[in-house]
Design a protein around this motif. Structure first.
Motif, PDB file in Angstrom:
ATOM      1  N   VAL A 166       0.831  -1.212   0.000  1.00  0.00           N
ATOM      2  CA  VAL A 166       0.000   0.000   0.000  1.00  0.00           C
ATOM      3  C   VAL A 166       0.870   1.269   0.000  1.00  0.00           C
ATOM      4  CG1 VAL A 166      -1.802   1.291   1.205  1.00  0.00           C
ATOM      5  CG2 VAL A 166      -1.864  -1.193   1.208  1.00  0.00           C
ATOM      6  N   LEU A 170       1.209   3.985  -3.052  1.00  0.00           N
ATOM      7  CA  LEU A 170       0.689   5.345  -2.896  1.00  0.00           C
ATOM      8  C   LEU A 170       1.799   6.387  -3.050  1.00  0.00           C
ATOM      9  CD1 LEU A 170      -1.915   4.882  -0.010  1.00  0.00           C
ATOM     10  CD2 LEU A 170      -2.375   5.242  -2.439  1.00  0.00           C
ATOM     11  N   LEU A 171       2.977   6.074  -2.533  1.00  0.00           N
ATOM     12  CA  LEU A 171       4.097   7.014  -2.705  1.00  0.00           C
ATOM     13  C   LEU A 171       4.489   7.124  -4.176  1.00  0.00           C
ATOM     14  CD1 LEU A 171       6.541   6.533   0.302  1.00  0.00           C
ATOM     15  CD2 LEU A 171       5.569   8.684  -0.507  1.00  0.00           C
ATOM     16  N   LEU A 174       2.465   9.516  -6.131  1.00  0.00           N
ATOM     17  CA  LEU A 174       2.799  10.923  -5.929  1.00  0.00           C
ATOM     18  C   LEU A 174       4.138  11.269  -6.595  1.00  0.00           C
ATOM     19  CD1 LEU A 174       1.614  13.336  -4.214  1.00  0.00           C
ATOM     20  CD2 LEU A 174       3.308  12.744  -2.502  1.00  0.00           C
ATOM     21  N   GLY A 214     -11.847   7.358  -0.425  1.00  0.00           N
ATOM     22  CA  GLY A 214     -11.655   8.685   0.148  1.00  0.00           C
ATOM     23  C   GLY A 214     -10.850   8.656   1.440  1.00  0.00           C
ATOM     24  N   ASP A 215     -10.719   7.471   2.052  1.00  0.00           N
ATOM     25  CA  ASP A 215      -9.879   7.362   3.246  1.00  0.00           C
ATOM     26  C   ASP A 215      -8.399   7.405   2.884  1.00  0.00           C
ATOM     27  OD1 ASP A 215     -12.096   7.099   4.861  1.00  0.00           O
ATOM     28  OD2 ASP A 215     -12.183   4.938   4.601  1.00  0.00           O
ATOM     29  N   LEU A 216      -8.086   7.182   1.607  1.00  0.00           N
ATOM     30  CA  LEU A 216      -6.677   7.139   1.207  1.00  0.00           C
ATOM     31  C   LEU A 216      -6.304   8.205   0.182  1.00  0.00           C
ATOM     32  CD1 LEU A 216      -6.083   3.258   0.857  1.00  0.00           C
ATOM     33  CD2 LEU A 216      -5.496   4.720   2.782  1.00  0.00           C
ATOM     34  N   VAL A 217      -7.136   8.373  -0.843  1.00  0.00           N
ATOM     35  CA  VAL A 217      -6.753   9.302  -1.912  1.00  0.00           C
ATOM     36  C   VAL A 217      -7.908  10.237  -2.267  1.00  0.00           C
ATOM     37  CG1 VAL A 217      -5.062   7.695  -2.887  1.00  0.00           C
ATOM     38  CG2 VAL A 217      -7.390   7.706  -3.791  1.00  0.00           C
ATOM     39  N   SER A 218      -7.572  11.298  -2.968  1.00  0.00           N
ATOM     40  CA  SER A 218      -8.576  12.331  -3.276  1.00  0.00           C
ATOM     41  C   SER A 218      -9.452  11.939  -4.470  1.00  0.00           C
ATOM     42  CB  SER A 218      -7.857  13.639  -3.604  1.00  0.00           C
ATOM     43  OG  SER A 218      -7.130  13.484  -4.822  1.00  0.00           O
ATOM     44  N   GLY A 219     -10.535  12.684  -4.622  1.00  0.00           N
ATOM     45  CA  GLY A 219     -11.390  12.505  -5.793  1.00  0.00           C
ATOM     46  C   GLY A 219     -10.642  12.810  -7.084  1.00  0.00           C
ATOM     47  N   TYR A 221      -7.584  12.262  -7.618  1.00  0.00           N
ATOM     48  CA  TYR A 221      -6.784  11.071  -7.914  1.00  0.00           C
ATOM     49  C   TYR A 221      -7.604  10.088  -8.736  1.00  0.00           C
ATOM     50  CZ  TYR A 221      -2.189  10.482  -5.707  1.00  0.00           C
ATOM     51  OH  TYR A 221      -0.851  10.512  -5.420  1.00  0.00           O
ATOM     52  N   ASP A 251     -16.984  12.932  -3.296  1.00  0.00           N
ATOM     53  CA  ASP A 251     -16.136  13.819  -4.103  1.00  0.00           C
ATOM     54  C   ASP A 251     -15.708  13.177  -5.423  1.00  0.00           C
ATOM     55  OD1 ASP A 251     -14.401  11.926  -3.106  1.00  0.00           O
ATOM     56  OD2 ASP A 251     -12.861  13.344  -2.466  1.00  0.00           O
ATOM     57  N   ARG A 252     -16.012  11.914  -5.625  1.00  0.00           N
ATOM     58  CA  ARG A 252     -15.659  11.269  -6.899  1.00  0.00           C
ATOM     59  C   ARG A 252     -16.858  10.636  -7.591  1.00  0.00           C
ATOM     60  NH1 ARG A 252     -11.210   8.669  -3.543  1.00  0.00           N
ATOM     61  NH2 ARG A 252     -11.756  10.619  -2.531  1.00  0.00           N
ATOM     62  N   LYS A 269     -20.860   5.850   4.596  1.00  0.00           N
ATOM     63  CA  LYS A 269     -20.311   7.174   4.913  1.00  0.00           C
ATOM     64  C   LYS A 269     -20.886   8.235   3.975  1.00  0.00           C
ATOM     65  CE  LYS A 269     -15.992   5.656   6.990  1.00  0.00           C
ATOM     66  NZ  LYS A 269     -14.582   5.343   6.753  1.00  0.00           N
TER      67      LYS A 269
ATOM     68  N   PHE B  94      -4.160  13.933   1.279  1.00  0.00           N
ATOM     69  CA  PHE B  94      -4.546  12.540   1.515  1.00  0.00           C
ATOM     70  C   PHE B  94      -3.303  11.712   1.846  1.00  0.00           C
ATOM     71  CE2 PHE B  94      -8.106  14.489  -0.493  1.00  0.00           C
ATOM     72  CZ  PHE B  94      -9.224  13.821  -0.014  1.00  0.00           C
ATOM     73  N   VAL B  95      -3.499  10.417   1.898  1.00  0.00           N
ATOM     74  CA  VAL B  95      -2.421   9.557   2.398  1.00  0.00           C
ATOM     75  C   VAL B  95      -1.118   9.668   1.591  1.00  0.00           C
ATOM     76  CG1 VAL B  95      -1.762   7.158   2.851  1.00  0.00           C
ATOM     77  CG2 VAL B  95      -3.990   7.998   3.579  1.00  0.00           C
ATOM     78  N   PRO B  96      -1.146   9.717   0.257  1.00  0.00           N
ATOM     79  CA  PRO B  96       0.145   9.822  -0.447  1.00  0.00           C
ATOM     80  C   PRO B  96       0.953  11.043  -0.005  1.00  0.00           C
ATOM     81  CG  PRO B  96      -1.598   9.288  -1.999  1.00  0.00           C
ATOM     82  CD  PRO B  96      -2.263   9.586  -0.698  1.00  0.00           C
ATOM     83  N   LEU B  99       2.337  10.468   3.445  1.00  0.00           N
ATOM     84  CA  LEU B  99       3.486   9.552   3.390  1.00  0.00           C
ATOM     85  C   LEU B  99       4.754  10.305   2.969  1.00  0.00           C
ATOM     86  CD1 LEU B  99       1.840   6.425   1.685  1.00  0.00           C
ATOM     87  CD2 LEU B  99       2.594   6.599   4.064  1.00  0.00           C
TER      88      LEU B  99
END
Lengths: 351, 249
Positions: A166, A170-171, A174, A214-219, A221, A251-252, A269, B94-96, B99
């Motif tokens: 994960v 995710l890194l 970005l 939405g708990d991890l990345v933006s809309g 994204y 948002d998505r 949610k 957000f998470v990225p 991090l």
């Protein structure tokens, strides 16, 4: 399709689900969980406990069928977890016991770069894939056209979590969006291959879980990395597709509605009415009875309130928000179709 | 009274002006950054931007120039992480992005930790963190750990799939004052309660404050299990840990 004063002849469960996915009139709102309704009680009822029911086609089909035969839902879903493809791709697995879901050991990733991504030649003949395909065939043979059989093929974003880990995935998204897109582009082949194979085996529709939550990345994204790819799935995979993303997703939702997916399986949610307002009549929504607080921990009366909130908001397919907790009581699950039938008894045809 | 214009770093000024909404947080951050030296503000700004190379360079430079390691940590790294936490809570990032900020924090801390350790500086508290037995999900736990470390706590990470015995062994070994448990699955949430029961059986419950969190976990569930606190997200985890550290002291 909301509140059309139209008389619809009585439908089979399969017809009802497929009509709702096509946003056509139905005789009543279908009850459907496009992720999983497996529970420990149901496992005991048909002697199909985990972890075996995730790896043995006969047990998988027996447990999946309970959604229709024991709970009164309009669909069956033989894939109870999100790990079958990852197992076939070579991820390290923890199959767990009867009371827990199998999981990928994401802290031991198998890929780092685009070049590492290889869909094995035996991907579709891996035992954990064959198990799903055989279970679908068994269900089709047993139920014919009575119930909607929904399959599941994981989207590339979720495969990225499993195969890259994960945090690294995710890194990477970005640090190097171009590389991430290239990775997604390769991984999507697994999504398409397994989806098409399930169609050959007999599914009516497919869930595509792709956890850009939405708990991890933006809309944004979602729009940047996945919207077009999901639209491509719609073009390539010739059955109704149900996108599943957990968490807050309003948002998505507008982007999701633009993909052409038949439906979006949404989380509690997101308020039903707010979600319907965003989606409008572009695609269907499936959901969104809360799992941990309501289905797992509360009583039928609490379940009933949430079902009614969804019906009154015009949500076209009603069901739990995600794979239900394995310790959920059967009476709470049976309350969903019971409330839907009662509501239609009082209100007539709503959709 | 400090004002936004007293902050030298333009990026920090913009961050406070654009993204902070709660009056008490605006006031606290203006107060903080207006008294912080410009070089520390630059470190905080680089951290907020998730630029690990710049944080690495600026931290080393500050230490080489004789700035106290504790000042670099508190006024540069931790101050920056405070803004990151707020932006994450408000879904601005957000998470990225978090991090990347945590990676930048780590780049700075690698220069600071040996100095602090040598000089015997005490952390806010020592925290044990683990995902419970049967659960292999760790992103939420890891975010909490990043935020805790970024707020001056010493954290021992027990990883995923942590059994009751492993929590107890680690507690006995590390003598932590706070134990944090995470679960993403409804099937593994009950293992938090089992761990608390195991702590009672091992006669260790009174020695440690227990905090829990994870997507399906609620305050009600935490109370039922006998936890001392529930954190909704990584930022709540930090404020909860601070509160528990004070209560347990």
């Amino acid at each position: 399709m909301k509140n059309r004063p139209q008389v619809v002849k009585e439908m089979t469960s399969r017809e009802r689900v497929l009509a709702a996915l096509r946003r056509e009139p139905v005789d009543r709102t279908p009850v459907c969980n496009p992720t999983s309704v497996a529970t420990v009680e149901l496992m005991d009822l048909v002697n199909a406990p985990f972890p075996g029911a995730n790896r043995d086609a006969e047990a998988m089909a027996r447990l999946a069928a309970t959604s229709f035969t024991e709970l009164g839902f309009d669909s069956v879903m033989p894939v109870f977890s999100i790990i079958q493809e990852s197992s076939a791709l070579g991820c390290k697995m923890q199959w767990e016991q009867k009371d827990n879901w199998p999981t990928v050991r994401m802290s031991e990733p198998i890929w780092k770069d685009v070049e590492d991504i290889v869909i094995p030649n035996d991907f579709l003949t891996h035992p954990d894939m064959v198990c799903v395909l055989d279970a679908i065939s068994i269900l089709r043979k047993e139920f014919g056209n009575d119930v909607a059989i929904i399959g599941k093929t994981m989207g590339p974003w979720t495969l990225g979590y499993h195969c890259f880990g994960v945090e690294p995935f995710l890194l990477m998204s970005l640090d190097d969006p171009g590389k991430t897109m290239a990775c997604l582009d390769r991984m999507k082949e697994a999504t398409i291959e397994f989806g098409l194979a399930q169609i050959d085996a007999g599914v009516d529709a497919l869930t595509v879980p792709d956890h850009a939550t939405g708990d991890l990345v933006s809309g944004e994204y979602y729009k940047r990395f996945l919207m077009d790819m999901h639209a491509e799935f719609v073009d390539i995979i010739p059955v109704p597709l149900i996108l599943h993303i957990c968490g807050r997703t309003v948002d998505r939702m507008d982007y999701i509605a633009q993909t052409g997916m038949a439906a979006f399986h949404f989380d509690s949610k997101n308020a039903p009415r707010e979600s319907m307002d965003i989606i409008r009549d572009r695609i269907s929504l499936v959901g969104n009875i809360n799992n941990p607080e309501t289905l797992f921990a509360k009583n039928p009366e609490d379940v009933r309130k949430e079902v009614l909130a969804n019906l009154e908001a015009g949500v076209p397919l009603i069901g739990p928000e995600c794979a239900i907790p394995l310790q959920t009581r059967i009476e709470n699950l049976r309350e969903i179709p019971r409330t839907v039938r009662q509501w239609h008894g009082e209100h007539g045809i709503a959709n | 009274m400090a004002e936004l214009s007293h902050i030298a770093n333009e990026f920090i000024r913009q961050e406070i002006d654009e993204f902070l909404e709660r009056p008490e947080e605006i006031e606290r951050n203006i107060e903080l950054f207006s008294r912080v030296r410009p070089a520390m503000q630059d470190i905080a700004a680089a951290l907020i931007e998730g630029d690990d190379e710049e944080v690495d360079r600026l931290t080393k430079q500050a230490l080489d120039e004789g700035t106290n390691a504790l000042e670099v940590m508190d006024d540069g790294l931790i101050a920056g992480m405070g803004i990151v936490g707020i932006k994450f809570r408000e879904a601005i990032i957000f998470v990225p992005e978090v991090l990347a900020c945590a990676r930048a924090m780590k780049a700075g801390m690698k220069h600071i930790e040996p100095i602090l350790s040598e000089s015997g500086v005490e952390p806010v508290a020592k925290v044990l963190m683990g995902t419970v037995k049967g659960d292999l999900h760790d992103i939420g736990k890891n975010l909490c750990i990043m935020m805790l470390r970024g707020s001056g706590f010493e954290v021992v990470d027990l990883g995923v799939d942590t059994s009751e015995d492993e929590f107890i062994d680690a507690l006995e070994e590390h003598k932590a004052s706070i134990l944090g448990m995470s679960a993403l699955l409804t099937t593994t949430m009950p293992n938090m309660g089992k761990t608390i029961e195991a702590l009672i059986d091992a006669d260790l419950r009174d020695d440690v404050m227990v905090m829990v969190g994870g997507a399906p976990v609620t305050q009600e569930f935490a109370d039922d299990m006998g936890a001392d606190g529930y954190g909704k997200d990584a930022l709540s985890c930090v404020s909860l840990a601070r509160k528990l550290a004070e209560e347990g002291a």
